[in-house]
Design a protein around this motif. Structure first.
Motif, mmCIF file in Angstrom:
data_model
loop_
_atom_site.group_PDB
_atom_site.id
_atom_site.type_symbol
_atom_site.label_atom_id
_atom_site.label_comp_id
_atom_site.label_asym_id
_atom_site.label_seq_id
_atom_site.Cartn_x
_atom_site.Cartn_y
_atom_site.Cartn_z
ATOM 1 N N ILE A 53 -12.784 -4.342 -41.957
ATOM 2 C CA ILE A 53 -11.921 -4.100 -40.791
ATOM 3 C C ILE A 53 -12.172 -5.220 -39.773
ATOM 4 O O ILE A 53 -13.228 -5.865 -39.801
ATOM 5 C CB ILE A 53 -12.220 -2.704 -40.190
ATOM 6 N N LEU A 86 -14.092 2.209 -35.759
ATOM 7 C CA LEU A 86 -13.917 2.172 -37.214
ATOM 8 C C LEU A 86 -14.686 1.004 -37.827
ATOM 9 O O LEU A 86 -15.346 1.140 -38.860
ATOM 10 C CB LEU A 86 -12.430 2.071 -37.573
ATOM 11 N N THR A 87 -14.615 -0.151 -37.170
ATOM 12 C CA THR A 87 -15.356 -1.318 -37.665
ATOM 13 C C THR A 87 -16.852 -1.063 -37.636
ATOM 14 O O THR A 87 -17.573 -1.364 -38.593
ATOM 15 C CB THR A 87 -15.059 -2.557 -36.793
ATOM 16 N N ILE A 114 -15.183 5.720 -42.660
ATOM 17 C CA ILE A 114 -14.028 5.587 -41.759
ATOM 18 C C ILE A 114 -13.424 6.964 -41.465
ATOM 19 O O ILE A 114 -13.107 7.279 -40.311
ATOM 20 C CB ILE A 114 -12.964 4.644 -42.381
ATOM 21 N N SER A 137 -18.532 1.685 -37.717
ATOM 22 C CA SER A 137 -19.063 2.622 -38.711
ATOM 23 C C SER A 137 -18.933 2.071 -40.125
ATOM 24 O O SER A 137 -19.876 2.169 -40.920
ATOM 25 C CB SER A 137 -18.439 4.020 -38.606
ATOM 26 N N ALA A 138 -17.791 1.444 -40.442
ATOM 27 C CA ALA A 138 -17.642 0.866 -41.790
ATOM 28 C C ALA A 138 -18.651 -0.267 -41.979
ATOM 29 O O ALA A 138 -19.276 -0.390 -43.040
ATOM 30 C CB ALA A 138 -16.216 0.346 -41.979
#
Ligand SMILES: Cc1ncc(COP(=O)(O)O)c(C=O)c1O
Length: 372
Positions: free
Chosen positions: A212, A246-247, A30, A249-250
């Motif tokens: 996320i 962000l979602t 993140i 990649s996480a």
């Protein structure tokens, strides 16, 4: 300890917090995404990477599309089934939960959408499904089912029942949608892989977004391709934050580096050990207890027989509340509904302490719990 507060977390964000509160690998992904731009308004590399990881793991998912929640994934999947088949009805199960707008724990829930176009059958009851399809089969676009009812009581679908849904949908020309928003974590290819039943469409959410906001749906290429905007006559599926950086990649790092087959097997085995210990503790005290769910998700029912559908649950709301509040006092955070959700951060010591506390709960409130 899996939490920085006084309570040990056995709720784990209703299963979405599978990687723990502050998993360093997820946090690094993140942070790195934050440093490289969080809003592009177009496709990006993290999105492609997560899509490829999902398609590699789930054999029935030839193509996948992202959205923002499990609710949205289910609504779009049902809409796509209607559009693809030209039929209006969807068959779901009494007690199922597919999101805040598709809550069949109360089929008349005020916020439910498409109420007139839903039909319902009893979970784990092939004959009941047949009864509904005999009447409405030609108008049915899809059957939507959780291979394990999550909110409905952690009730595992019977493999033969799920396989029968496959046969029945094929026969009447309807699609089969598996809602694996919760159950995807049970193996690299989800519960469908463990049961070897291949749906046409699968919906995903919760832990697969790395903790996320997340939703996804995928399946047969010919179905998902109908939403491809580069094709003539495409059906519109859009959403500003569908590929939230962000979602993506996480979620990608989580799936490829954390949710390995070994990690999933280990956390399922911890759940199995915990299940066994809790049953032992209840048996010694002659208290009725069955534990549904699968692997890392346990669902406690204070009753002698395991429920096959929500109508067979006899554990009262008061007993559940008592368990929830007393375990909180003993330092353990569980959901009110009586489930226990392990995460990759749950330790053996956490589980052992839980068992000891559970024994204390049974002793203190014996008079309020049925005999086994
Ligand atoms: C099986 C199932 N499907 C769908 C959903 C809805 O997901 P979301 O809360 O992300 O909308 C949930 C949430 O609990 C769920 O358990």
């Amino acid at each position: 300890m899996s939490t920085g507060t006084a309570n040990i977390d056995f709720t784990n964000d209703m299963t979405a917090g599978f990687y723990g509160h502050s998993n360093p690998v997820i946090l690094a992904a993140i942070r790195s995404a934050l440093d490289n731009g969080i809003s592009f308004g177009g496709p990006h590399a993290h999105e492609v990477a997560l899509a490829e990881a999902i398609c590699r793991r789930f054999t029935s998912i030839e193509r996948v599309r992202f959205c923002n929640s499990g609710t949205e994934a289910n609504l779009v999947a049902m809409g796509l089934a209607r559009a693809a088949t030209g039929r209006p009805l969807v068959l779901a199960f009494q007690g199922g939960y597919h999101g805040s707008l598709a809550t069949y724990t109360n089929v008349e829930a005020p916020l439910n959408v498409d109420k007139q176009q839903m039909r319902f059958a009893r979970y784990n009851d092939e004959e009941d499904v047949r009864r509904v399809l005999d009447k409405f089969g030609e108008e049915t676009a899809a059957i939507i089912v959780e291979p394990m009812m999550a909110s409905g009581g952690g009730i595992l679908g019977n493999r033969a029942f799920l396989a029968a849904l496959r046969t029945m949908t094929d026969k009447c020309g309807a699609l089969l949608i598996f809602d694996e928003v919760v159950t995807a974590r049970f193996s690299p290819g989800g519960l469908q892989d463990l049961f070897q039943v291949r749906p046409d469409l699968t919906t995903l959410g919760k832990s697969l977004g790395g903790g996320i906001t997340f939703g996804a749906f995928g399946g047969r290429a010919d179905l998902i391709d109908r939403l491809d905007p580069s094709r003539p006559g495409a059906i519109l599926h859009s959403g500003t934050f569908n590929n939230n950086v962000l979602t993506m990649s996480a979620g990608h790092i989580g799936l490829t580096e954390m949710a390995t087959i070994h990690a999933l097997q280990a956390v399922n085995a911890s759940g199995g050990k915990l299940r066994h210990s809790l049953l032992e503790v209840a048996k010694v005290r002659r208290k009725a207890l069955t534990i549904g769910g699968y692997g890392s998700i346990l669902s406690l029912h204070f009753q002698p027989a395991e429920p096959r559908n929500p109508a067979e649950i006899t554990t009262t709301p008061t007993q559940r509340k008592l368990f929830h509040l007393d375990m909180l006092l003993r330092g353990f955070y569980t959901p009110r509904r009586g489930t226990i959700n392990l995460s990759l951060a749950t330790t053996d010591e956490d589980c052992e302490a839980f068992v000891e506390a559970f024994a204390g709960f049974l002793d203190q409130f014996s008079a309020f719990l049925p005999r086994g």
